[in-house]
Design a protein around this motif. Structure first.
Motif, short mmCIF file in Angstrom:
data_model
loop_
_atom_site.label_atom_id
_atom_site.label_comp_id
_atom_site.label_asym_id
_atom_site.label_seq_id
_atom_site.Cartn_x
_atom_site.Cartn_y
_atom_site.Cartn_z
N MET A 1 -49.78 -22.26 25.02
CA MET A 1 -50.15 -22.78 23.70
C MET A 1 -49.37 -22.08 22.59
O MET A 1 -49.13 -22.66 21.53
CB MET A 1 -51.64 -22.60 23.45
N LEU A 2 -48.98 -20.84 22.80
CA LEU A 2 -48.26 -20.10 21.77
C LEU A 2 -46.75 -20.22 21.92
O LEU A 2 -46.00 -19.54 21.22
CB LEU A 2 -48.66 -18.62 21.82
N SER A 3 -46.29 -21.03 22.86
CA SER A 3 -44.85 -21.19 23.06
C SER A 3 -44.21 -21.80 21.83
O SER A 3 -44.78 -22.70 21.19
CB SER A 3 -44.58 -22.07 24.27
N PRO A 4 -43.01 -21.34 21.52
CA PRO A 4 -42.34 -21.86 20.32
C PRO A 4 -41.93 -23.31 20.44
O PRO A 4 -41.83 -24.02 19.44
CB PRO A 4 -41.13 -20.95 20.18
N THR A 5 -41.72 -23.78 21.69
CA THR A 5 -41.29 -25.16 21.86
C THR A 5 -42.10 -25.81 22.97
O THR A 5 -42.70 -25.14 23.83
CB THR A 5 -39.80 -25.25 22.21
N VAL A 6 -42.09 -27.13 22.96
CA VAL A 6 -42.77 -27.89 24.01
C VAL A 6 -42.10 -27.65 25.35
O VAL A 6 -42.76 -27.53 26.39
CB VAL A 6 -42.76 -29.40 23.66
N ARG A 8 -40.59 -24.96 26.39
CA ARG A 8 -40.99 -23.66 26.92
C ARG A 8 -42.41 -23.69 27.45
O ARG A 8 -42.73 -23.09 28.48
CB ARG A 8 -40.88 -22.61 25.80
N ALA A 9 -43.28 -24.41 26.74
CA ALA A 9 -44.67 -24.54 27.19
C ALA A 9 -44.75 -25.23 28.55
O ALA A 9 -45.51 -24.83 29.43
CB ALA A 9 -45.47 -25.31 26.16
N GLU A 10 -43.95 -26.29 28.71
CA GLU A 10 -43.96 -27.01 30.00
C GLU A 10 -43.42 -26.12 31.11
O GLU A 10 -43.91 -26.14 32.24
CB GLU A 10 -43.14 -28.29 29.87
N ALA A 13 -46.10 -23.66 32.00
CA ALA A 13 -47.17 -24.36 32.73
C ALA A 13 -46.76 -24.60 34.17
O ALA A 13 -47.56 -24.47 35.10
CB ALA A 13 -47.51 -25.66 32.02
N SER A 14 -45.50 -24.97 34.38
CA SER A 14 -45.01 -25.21 35.75
C SER A 14 -45.04 -23.91 36.56
O SER A 14 -45.43 -23.90 37.74
CB SER A 14 -43.59 -25.77 35.70
N GLU A 15 -44.62 -22.81 35.92
CA GLU A 15 -44.64 -21.52 36.61
C GLU A 15 -46.08 -21.13 36.97
O GLU A 15 -46.34 -20.57 38.04
CB GLU A 15 -44.01 -20.45 35.71
N MET A 16 -47.00 -21.38 36.06
CA MET A 16 -48.39 -21.04 36.32
C MET A 16 -48.96 -21.87 37.46
O MET A 16 -49.65 -21.37 38.35
CB MET A 16 -49.23 -21.23 35.07
N ARG A 17 -48.63 -23.19 37.45
CA ARG A 17 -49.12 -24.05 38.54
C ARG A 17 -48.53 -23.60 39.88
O ARG A 17 -49.22 -23.59 40.91
CB ARG A 17 -48.75 -25.51 38.26
N LEU A 18 -47.24 -23.21 39.87
CA LEU A 18 -46.60 -22.73 41.10
C LEU A 18 -47.26 -21.44 41.58
O LEU A 18 -47.50 -21.25 42.78
CB LEU A 18 -45.11 -22.53 40.86
#
Length: 232
Positions: A1-6, A8-10, A13-18
């Motif tokens: 949520m605090l990522s500077p860009t969409v 970077r956020a995606e 999120a992908s890293e977290m899901r992995l």
């Protein structure tokens, strides 16, 4: 949520899901390993190596993972236990066979405990069978037991001898079912795969040296009863 860009956020999120997926897979492997370790602990005999048991206990508790080397060590111990158990059963079968033959009234050679492990030949007979024996041959690799009537070489092949051969085979054919029943009742069941009736093949003639030696009293004529002394 605090990522500077969409973007970077995606990516985050992908890293977290992995990471979550990897954690789930690792947790599933630990649970599966723990269950397998518990099963191995139940199957392993009490005499299994202590270090192996302790390593499996750590896996079962979820402290360690079950790797291929530990799994193979456990399987090797199970295979050895199975081999030891089978050998013990085969040795017990040899004892049952010898005791059953003796209980049925046969004179039988001492049977090695390894008869059903290494194979071999045993002869047995009843008193009064003259030079006839039953030969028992065990072939462990074929899981087969063979019985056949034999006699010592040296007798003249006459019609009378052939008649006696037939009588010896008839006698054994009549007694064989009783032996099978006795063995089965004692836990040693033999399945008959092939049976030849008396006279289908000639009685096997063998070297006398390959047969047990008869006790001298078997060939001696019966003794006359002692005469009472005349005391007059």
């Amino acid at each position: 949520m605090l990522s500077p860009t969409v973007e970077r956020a995606e990516a985050l999120a992908s890293e977290m899901r992995l990471a979550v997926q990897r954690h789930r897979e690792a947790d599933a492997r630990r649970r599966s390993g723990a269950e397998e370790a518990q099963r191995l602990l139940l199957e392993l005999p009490d005499g299994a190596p202590g270090p192996l048991l302790r390593a499996l206990e750590c896996v079962a508790a979820g402290v360690e993972s079950l790797d291929d080397s530990l799994r193979q060590a456990a399987q090797d111990a199970l295979d050895q236990a199975a081999a030891d158990r089978e050998q013990a059963e085969q040795q017990a079968a040899a004892i049952v066979l010898e005791e059953s033959l003796r209980d049925l009234g046969y004179d039988v050679e001492p049977i090695d405990a390894t008869l059903f492990v290494d194979g071999g030949t045993v002869h047995f007979r009843r008193a009064g069978w003259e030079n006839y024996f039953v030969r028992l041959r065990v072939a462990p690799e074929q899981r087969s037991v063979n019985f056949n009537v034999v006699r010592a070489r040296g007798d003249e092949e006459t019609d009378e001898r052939r008649r006696l051969d037939a009588l010896a085979e008839d006698r054994w054919c009549a007694e064989f079912p009783h032996l099978l029943q006795t063995l089965e009742a004692r836990g040693l069941a033999l399945a008959v795969k092939r049976r030849l009736e008396a006279g289908e093949v000639p009685v096997q003639v063998v070297d006398p040296g390959a047969l047990p030696q008869r006790a001298p009293e078997e060939d001696a004529p019966p003794r006359a009863p002692p005469r009472a002394r005349d005391l007059r």
